[in-house]
Design a protein around this motif. Sequence first.
Motif: not given
Length: 140
Positions: A67-68, A71, A124, A127, A131
Amino acid sequence: MLEAARFLALPVATLAVVNAAAYLRHSMAAMQHEMAQPYVRTARMKGLPPRAVIWGHAFRNAAIPVVTVAALDAGALVSGALVTETIFARPGMGKLIYDSIMGNDYNLALLALLLAGLVTMLATLAADVAQRLIDPRLAG
């Protein structure tokens, strides 16, 4: 609407294939790391089926780095697709930035780059929220 989607299939596929290898590499490395963790071994020893171990235990933790990375790629996807836009003759941010720089319209170029930075910041933020949804332990 369907006609427009038909003409977007190849550019979207091109951009997806370019990033797919990186996402697969990150996914594989994260899953290998999580599958070697003690809690996964414990779940296996308790007799859980492999599907439950993978999806219920390892996948959620392995999804966080992917996911990071996704993003961080959002800004590049918005502004850095100049080659794809040129090949498929699609107007986009990459072409806009290139044309504005070549035409000495630096205000428009700065505005487009600011928009790309804003997209990166919002991606971000999204993300970070994703998270927290994937792993509530990260909220501290």
